[in-house]
Design a protein around this motif. Structure first.
Motif, short mmCIF file in Angstrom:
data_model
loop_
_atom_site.label_atom_id
_atom_site.label_comp_id
_atom_site.label_asym_id
_atom_site.label_seq_id
_atom_site.Cartn_x
_atom_site.Cartn_y
_atom_site.Cartn_z
N SER A 101 0.83 -1.21 0.00
CA SER A 101 0.00 0.00 0.00
C SER A 101 0.86 1.25 0.00
CB SER A 101 -0.92 0.00 1.22
OG SER A 101 -1.84 -1.07 1.16
N TRP A 102 1.89 1.29 0.87
CA TRP A 102 2.75 2.47 0.91
C TRP A 102 3.54 2.63 -0.38
CZ3 TRP A 102 1.46 6.03 4.00
CH2 TRP A 102 0.96 5.76 5.26
N ALA A 103 3.96 1.52 -0.97
CA ALA A 103 4.68 1.60 -2.25
C ALA A 103 3.78 2.13 -3.35
CB ALA A 103 5.23 0.22 -2.62
N ALA A 104 2.50 1.71 -3.35
CA ALA A 104 1.55 2.20 -4.36
C ALA A 104 1.24 3.67 -4.16
CB ALA A 104 0.27 1.37 -4.31
N VAL A 105 1.12 4.11 -2.90
CA VAL A 105 0.89 5.54 -2.63
C VAL A 105 2.07 6.36 -3.12
CG1 VAL A 105 0.67 7.26 -0.80
CG2 VAL A 105 -0.68 5.16 -0.70
N ALA A 106 3.29 5.88 -2.85
CA ALA A 106 4.48 6.60 -3.32
C ALA A 106 4.51 6.69 -4.84
CB ALA A 106 5.75 5.90 -2.81
N ALA A 107 4.12 5.59 -5.52
CA ALA A 107 4.07 5.60 -6.99
C ALA A 107 3.03 6.61 -7.48
CB ALA A 107 3.74 4.21 -7.51
N ALA A 108 1.86 6.67 -6.83
CA ALA A 108 0.82 7.61 -7.23
C ALA A 108 1.30 9.05 -7.10
CB ALA A 108 -0.44 7.39 -6.38
N LEU A 109 1.97 9.36 -5.99
CA LEU A 109 2.48 10.72 -5.80
C LEU A 109 3.54 11.06 -6.85
CD1 LEU A 109 2.76 10.81 -1.90
CD2 LEU A 109 1.00 11.87 -3.34
N ALA A 110 4.38 10.08 -7.19
CA ALA A 110 5.41 10.31 -8.21
C ALA A 110 4.78 10.57 -9.57
CB ALA A 110 6.35 9.11 -8.28
N ILE A 111 3.69 9.88 -9.88
CA ILE A 111 3.00 10.08 -11.16
C ILE A 111 2.41 11.49 -11.23
CG2 ILE A 111 1.04 9.34 -12.55
CD1 ILE A 111 1.54 6.50 -11.41
N VAL A 112 1.77 11.92 -10.15
CA VAL A 112 1.19 13.26 -10.11
C VAL A 112 2.29 14.31 -10.29
CG1 VAL A 112 -0.01 14.95 -8.68
CG2 VAL A 112 -0.79 12.58 -8.74
N ALA A 113 3.41 14.13 -9.58
CA ALA A 113 4.52 15.08 -9.71
C ALA A 113 5.05 15.11 -11.13
CB ALA A 113 5.63 14.71 -8.72
N LEU A 161 12.34 10.79 -16.18
CA LEU A 161 11.57 9.56 -16.05
C LEU A 161 12.06 8.66 -14.92
CD1 LEU A 161 11.19 8.56 -19.82
CD2 LEU A 161 9.40 9.45 -18.31
N ALA A 162 13.35 8.74 -14.59
CA ALA A 162 13.93 7.81 -13.62
C ALA A 162 13.25 7.85 -12.25
CB ALA A 162 15.43 8.06 -13.49
N PRO A 163 12.95 9.02 -11.67
CA PRO A 163 12.32 9.02 -10.34
C PRO A 163 10.98 8.29 -10.30
CG PRO A 163 13.22 11.19 -10.84
CD PRO A 163 13.29 10.39 -12.11
N VAL A 164 10.12 8.55 -11.27
CA VAL A 164 8.84 7.86 -11.27
C VAL A 164 9.03 6.38 -11.56
CG1 VAL A 164 8.29 8.30 -13.71
CG2 VAL A 164 6.44 7.97 -12.06
N GLY A 165 10.00 6.04 -12.43
CA GLY A 165 10.29 4.63 -12.71
C GLY A 165 10.75 3.89 -11.47
N LEU A 166 11.60 4.51 -10.66
CA LEU A 166 12.08 3.89 -9.43
C LEU A 166 10.92 3.49 -8.52
CD1 LEU A 166 15.14 6.16 -8.55
CD2 LEU A 166 15.23 3.70 -9.02
N LEU A 167 9.94 4.37 -8.39
CA LEU A 167 8.82 4.11 -7.49
C LEU A 167 7.77 3.19 -8.12
CD1 LEU A 167 8.53 7.66 -5.93
CD2 LEU A 167 9.39 5.58 -4.84
N LEU A 168 7.68 3.17 -9.44
CA LEU A 168 6.77 2.23 -10.09
C LEU A 168 7.22 0.79 -9.91
CD1 LEU A 168 5.96 4.00 -13.50
CD2 LEU A 168 4.50 3.85 -11.48
N GLY A 169 8.52 0.61 -9.71
CA GLY A 169 9.04 -0.75 -9.57
C GLY A 169 8.79 -1.39 -8.22
N GLY A 170 8.21 -0.66 -7.27
CA GLY A 170 8.05 -1.20 -5.92
C GLY A 170 6.78 -1.99 -5.64
N PRO A 171 5.58 -1.50 -5.98
CA PRO A 171 4.34 -2.10 -5.47
C PRO A 171 4.15 -3.58 -5.79
CG PRO A 171 3.90 0.07 -6.38
CD PRO A 171 5.32 -0.25 -6.73
N PHE A 172 4.29 -3.99 -7.06
CA PHE A 172 3.96 -5.37 -7.40
C PHE A 172 4.95 -6.38 -6.82
CE2 PHE A 172 3.63 -8.96 -10.49
CZ PHE A 172 2.39 -9.41 -10.05
N PRO A 173 6.27 -6.15 -6.89
CA PRO A 173 7.18 -7.11 -6.25
C PRO A 173 6.94 -7.25 -4.75
CG PRO A 173 8.38 -5.73 -7.79
CD PRO A 173 7.01 -5.15 -7.67
N VAL A 174 6.61 -6.15 -4.08
CA VAL A 174 6.33 -6.22 -2.65
C VAL A 174 5.04 -7.00 -2.40
CG1 VAL A 174 5.93 -4.88 -0.55
CG2 VAL A 174 7.57 -4.07 -2.24
#
Length: 400
Positions: free
Chosen positions: A286-298, A326-339
């Motif tokens: 959940s926290w990884a997905a929230v971080a990804a969502a914030l990165a997408i908005v930014a 692109l790298a910052p949002v990519g870094l955070l997109l890589g978290g939710p599903f593996p976790v």
């Protein structure tokens, strides 16, 4: 023609070439130029040749007496092009009456030609002598400087073209550059090309079947729903960013390969670097997905206006900057599903079910992203992706 004296052939995206030169031209012409291709169009990717921002660029590269010539075969496209030109001129401080003093619109009534409608545009008034020269036999002058105001009213009346409220003939912008898509609204856009709807239906049915099958895994429903949301969201981000960085990358196919490469590499890096930290948290997915969502908005805010990036002539520097954005949002997109897999994929069957649900939802997400890009644009699609990540965060259960 190509071998003639003084002719230099350049194979490049038109806007990409003009953004990298300070040369001014007496004539810039787009004659029936298509803004998509068979590889890119099914994914909703399109070049940006006819947008308001493109017209602004063309006008900046004209000499004081130069003209921009735009040729279309369809009256609706010609009308939309005229409105797009008028908005570009309005951004230069010209009201509609003054802008029309530098525009000539002509029509060839012959049924044997595709070159039916011709727009001649100049930021300054066009002399009446030039208008007389353009008014050649066999061509119909629909508008020229010096015409009475009522002709301008007729020219700007969409109903005269047979257009209805179902037709979208509004000016086109880089955020939603689909010039040749004249459908209005989600349903009309979706049914105009029904093929992808069958793909969407098949993917949705597969996701539902996977979610409904609880044999041996009754506790996997919420993780599977979260996995589905993550799959659909990632495709929305991917296609939206490919479209956004089309100009900076040098074209649709270059953007598809480079943007996807950066997102996958940075996503894998994020899974390795940040994954361990997310896995230690009870609600890590959940926290990884929230971080990804914030990165997408930014990212949607930072990348909303990339005029400065598109203007960089040095290819390597421009691509390095694209990767840096692109790298910052990519870094955070890589978290939710593996976790999510680490927390809830405690058996081979669970892992297979989560992967299958994620993959099927990604197919559905690709169709949804294509429709969202065409109806709402890049920014709206990125916000849709952020909403899907937040929904996945809410659905994902804590670690068992």
């Amino acid at each position: 023609v190509y071998g003639g004296p003084g002719v230099r052939l350049i194979t490049a995206d038109a806007r990409r070439f003009l953004a990298g030169t300070s040369t001014r031209y007496d004539l810039i012409e787009l004659a029936l130029a298509l803004t998509g291709n068979t590889q890119a169009q099914p994914a909703g990717l399109e070049a940006h040749l006819y947008t308001v921002e493109a017209v602004e660029l063309y006008l900046r590269h004209l000499t004081p007496t130069g003209v921009l010539v735009l040729i279309h075969s369809d009256p609706g496209n010609a009308y939309r092009q005229l409105l797009t030109v008028l908005e570009a001129l309005a951004r230069r401080g010209l009201d509609r009456a003054r802008a029309l003093e530098g525009i000539v619109v002509m029509r060839d009534p012959s049924p044997d030609t595709a070159y039916r409608y011709l727009l001649v545009v100049r930021p300054a008034p066009i002399a009446l002598e030039l208008v007389d020269q353009l008014d050649a036999p066999g061509a119909e002058l629909l508008w020229g400087p010096g015409d009475p105001p009522e002709r301008a009213a007729d020219l700007l009346d969409a109903r005269a073209l047979g257009a209805t409220s179902a037709d979208d003939l509004a000016p086109v912008h880089d955020d939603r550059p689909y010039f040749f898509q004249n459908t209005r609204g989600l349903w009309a856009t979706a049914t105009a090309q029904p093929g992808p709807l069958w793909v969407l239906a098949g993917a949705v049915v597969l996701v539902v079947v996977l979610l409904a099958d609880r044999r041996g895994a009754p506790s996997l429903v919420r993780p599977a729903v979260s996995a589905a949301g993550l799959g659909a969201a990632f495709l929305c981000v991917e296609l939206a960013l490919i479209q956004r960085f089309t100009l900076a990358a040098g074209g649709t196919l270059y953007a598809a390969s480079f943007v996807l490469f950066v997102l996958l590499v940075s996503g894998a890096t994020g899974a390795m670097v940040l994954g361990e930290r997310w896995r230690r948290l009870g609600r890590g997915p959940s926290w990884a997905a929230v971080a990804a969502a914030l990165a997408i908005v930014a990212t949607s805010v930072v990348a909303r206006d990339l005029t400065w990036l598109d203007a960089i002539d040095h290819d390597t520097l421009r691509l390095v900057l694209v990767a840096a954005l692109l790298a910052p949002v990519g870094l955070l997109l890589g978290g939710p599903f593996p976790v999510l897999l680490a927390h809830h994929g405690d058996t081979e069957e669970h892992i297979a079910r989560l992967w299958a649900t994620n993959g099927a939802a990604a197919v559905a997400g690709g169709v949804v992203a294509t429709l969202s890009l065409r109806v709402g644009g890049v920014t709206a699609t990125l916000w849709l992706a952020a909403a899907l990540y937040l929904a996945s965060a809410l659905v994902a259960p804590p670690a068992r």
